[in-house]
Design a protein around this motif. Structure first.
Motif, PDB file in Angstrom:
ATOM      1  N   ASP A 131       0.992  -1.312   0.083  1.00 18.45           N
ATOM      2  CA  ASP A 131      -0.064   0.072  -0.039  1.00 18.45           C
ATOM      3  C   ASP A 131       0.900   1.192   0.172  1.00 18.45           C
ATOM      4  O   ASP A 131       1.389   1.637   0.986  1.00 18.45           O
ATOM      5  CB  ASP A 131      -0.835  -0.021   1.069  1.00 18.45           C
ATOM      6  CG  ASP A 131      -1.986   1.076   1.284  1.00 18.45           C
ATOM      7  OD1 ASP A 131      -1.802   1.805   0.232  1.00 18.45           O
ATOM      8  OD2 ASP A 131      -2.618   1.418   2.128  1.00 18.45           O
ATOM      9  N   LYS A 165      -3.381   1.893  -4.070  1.00 19.62           N
ATOM     10  CA  LYS A 165      -4.024   1.436  -2.776  1.00 19.62           C
ATOM     11  C   LYS A 165      -4.366  -0.003  -2.715  1.00 19.62           C
ATOM     12  O   LYS A 165      -5.339  -0.634  -2.446  1.00 19.62           O
ATOM     13  CB  LYS A 165      -4.988   2.198  -2.102  1.00 19.62           C
ATOM     14  CG  LYS A 165      -4.614   3.672  -1.633  1.00 19.62           C
ATOM     15  CD  LYS A 165      -5.736   4.215  -0.672  1.00 19.62           C
ATOM     16  CE  LYS A 165      -5.891   3.537   0.317  1.00 19.62           C
ATOM     17  NZ  LYS A 165      -4.548   3.368   1.520  1.00 19.62           N
ATOM     18  N   GLU A 203      -4.569  -3.495  -0.801  1.00 21.97           N
ATOM     19  CA  GLU A 203      -4.978  -3.709   0.569  1.00 21.97           C
ATOM     20  C   GLU A 203      -5.111  -5.026   0.874  1.00 21.97           C
ATOM     21  O   GLU A 203      -3.888  -5.882   0.751  1.00 21.97           O
ATOM     22  CB  GLU A 203      -6.244  -2.987   0.721  1.00 21.97           C
ATOM     23  CG  GLU A 203      -6.137  -1.281   0.366  1.00 21.97           C
ATOM     24  CD  GLU A 203      -5.764  -0.538   1.785  1.00 21.97           C
ATOM     25  OE1 GLU A 203      -5.150  -1.329   2.669  1.00 21.97           O
ATOM     26  OE2 GLU A 203      -5.572   0.773   1.987  1.00 21.97           O
TER      27      GLU A 203
END
Length: 483
Positions: A242, A333, A335
């Motif tokens: 991330d 991002k 995750e």
């Protein structure tokens, strides 16, 4: 046999759609208008087409102001930072994040709970205590705890590892241990740290002695780790990063030839054992894809090649910056991950401003190691008003549900939910955070995290990160039809 780039392009040209979708979670078409928080009834032709209702009905406000649930469901607080205590008498650490559940001895459930605490210990009221023999860097505030839930309801909690930083999603192993990931890559001397960070550590919930003298698993690389899963058949590890400027990467670690997985085996490997690789994706026409956020259609399939990381310990240059333009594929991002249906489900949380024309508020990809493909399973349109209950955004932690489909934890803006997604694409709410809402910049904001089912499938565990609450949700779980 894995597809080559040429094979992938040729097959896609013949079939039009490329490789068939794999797994129990099909193409999940989700846009703000489709994310109704009370999407539980269909009538007439629509009911016949979708096979009836999905989910468990509308969420009911909690008189205690913590967790809204459907009728018939209830929750129990397992740990609460500042209120519950460890066996040592110290407070439960704050900032709960990734969690996994394991079957323990004598009918117990063992939960390993990450605590996403960054920076020096003085910054936090409730850091992870520096338990003797379990400390990596005495300056760091993070780590994880082990929580034992006993038959009858008694709870015990102790430190699994301490002195690590920003322990985020992590992941469980097929042999019953936990891989806790540092989402922070400070070097010794930075932000008060005395050792290098940005590593993965293994924690055994069933054997406290195995956790002594923590050893970073440097062969997984040094970067801002988010999550990790292990392919139980091939032995490969998949890891997410991330990060941004530039966007992070999805990694594959290939173990050295002849290596056999198992409890304690990672400690025997050299820091440079195996090969760490980053993906290079291409579409059905063989065209290079620079970022997964470009995908705008459910069912998009990309072929994947793997490119070796030059310097996995990032001695002078961050791992994600070691590649030239055109060499690898990034994602916004990256995750949580979860292994299921023979592959890895991977969350890309959101891309609101980074990809003009391809903005989204969440993607879930499925990596098929046999076919060596990534398929877009979930695409959340940009949530127009996160303060209004009725749409989901910013998925983070993820698990595959024993009742079908996926369960995701929101880390978006405004109202925060746990929500499910059925095989055919319908979404439904499971819980709403009634304790604290807002934006990431506001102090009252808090995300859901650590979503995982108990080994028997009867209890869904989840965390409210701030102040740090581990919750057990029970109720009339049932198989979710395709919808």
């Amino acid at each position: 046999m894995s597809l080559t780039r040429r094979d992938f392009a040729r097959r896609s040209a013949v079939t039009g759609a490329g490789v068939a979708l794999i797994g129990s979670v099909g193409a999940l078409a989700t846009a703000p208008g489709a994310l109704a928080s009370q999407d539980t009834e269909t009538t007439g032709d629509d009911a016949e087409r979708h096979g009836g209702a999905v989910g468990y009905g509308p969420l009911l406000a909690d008189p205690k102001g913590i967790l809204a649930l459907p009728a018939g469901f209830s929750y129990r607080v397992i740990t609460y930072s500042g209120k519950t205590k460890l066996e040592s008498g110290e407070s439960t650490p704050s900032n709960h994040d990734g969690t996994a559940a394991f079957a323990g001895p004598r009918g117990t459930t063992l939960l390993v709970n990450n605590h996403e605490l960054k920076g020096p210990r003085s910054k936090w009221t409730y850091p992870v205590p520096l338990a003797e023999g379990l400390v990596y860097d005495p300056a760091a505030s993070g780590g994880c705890t082990v929580v034992e839930v006993r038959p009858g309801g008694a709870v015990a909690e102790w430190v699994g590892i301490a002195g690590t930083s920003t322990n985020c999603a992590g992941g469980s192993t097929p042999w019953g241990t936990w891989l806790t990931c540092e989402e922070n890559s400070d070097r010794a001397g930075e932000n008060g740290m005395t050792k290098d960070h940005g590593y993965v550590f293994e924690v055994d919930p069933a054997d406290r002695r195995a956790n002594r003298n923590p050893k970073p698993l440097k062969f997984f690389g040094r970067y801002d780790h988010e999550a990790v899963v292990i392919d139980p058949k091939r032995g490969h590890a998949y890891l997410t990063e991330d990060d941004s400027d530039p966007n992070g990467l999805f990694f594959r670690w290939v173990p050295p030839q002849g290596f056999t997985h198992g409890r304690g085996k990672f400690r025997t490997l050299a820091d440079d054992a195996g090969v760490l690789q980053a993906p290079k994706c291409y579409d059905s026409g063989g065209r290079y894809v620079d970022d997964l956020s470009r995908a705008t259609k459910i069912g998009t399939v990309y072929g994947v090649d793997w490119v070796e990381v030059p310097d996995r310990d990032a001695k002078t240059v961050a791992v994600r910056e070691q590649f030239d333009t055109g060499e690898i594929t990034r994602a916004r991002k990256l995750e949580g991950m979860w292994w299921g249906d023979g592959g890895a489900y991977i969350v890309s949380s959101y891309a609101r401003d980074e990809s003009p024309g391809a903005e989204h508020d969440g993607q879930v990809w499925f990596y098929d190691p046999k076919r060596r493909t990534l398929t877009l399973k979930v695409l959340l349109g940009v949530n127009p008003d996160p303060s209004v209950d009725g749409a989901f955004d910013g998925p983070d932690n993820i698990t595959v549900s024993p009742y079908g489909g996926l369960v995701l934890a929101e880390d978006g803006e405004g109202i925060s939910h746990l929500f499910g997604a059925t095989d055919s694409g319908r979404t439904y709410p499971i819980a709403r955070n009634d304790l604290n809402v807002g934006t990431e910049e506001e102090p009252e904001y808090s995300e859901f995290a650590g979503v995982t089912f108990s080994p028997d499938g009867k209890t869904l565990y989840a965390n409210i990160q701030k102040p740090g609450i581990l919750l057990a949700i029970t109720g009339p779980w049932q198989r979710q039809m395709r919808g």
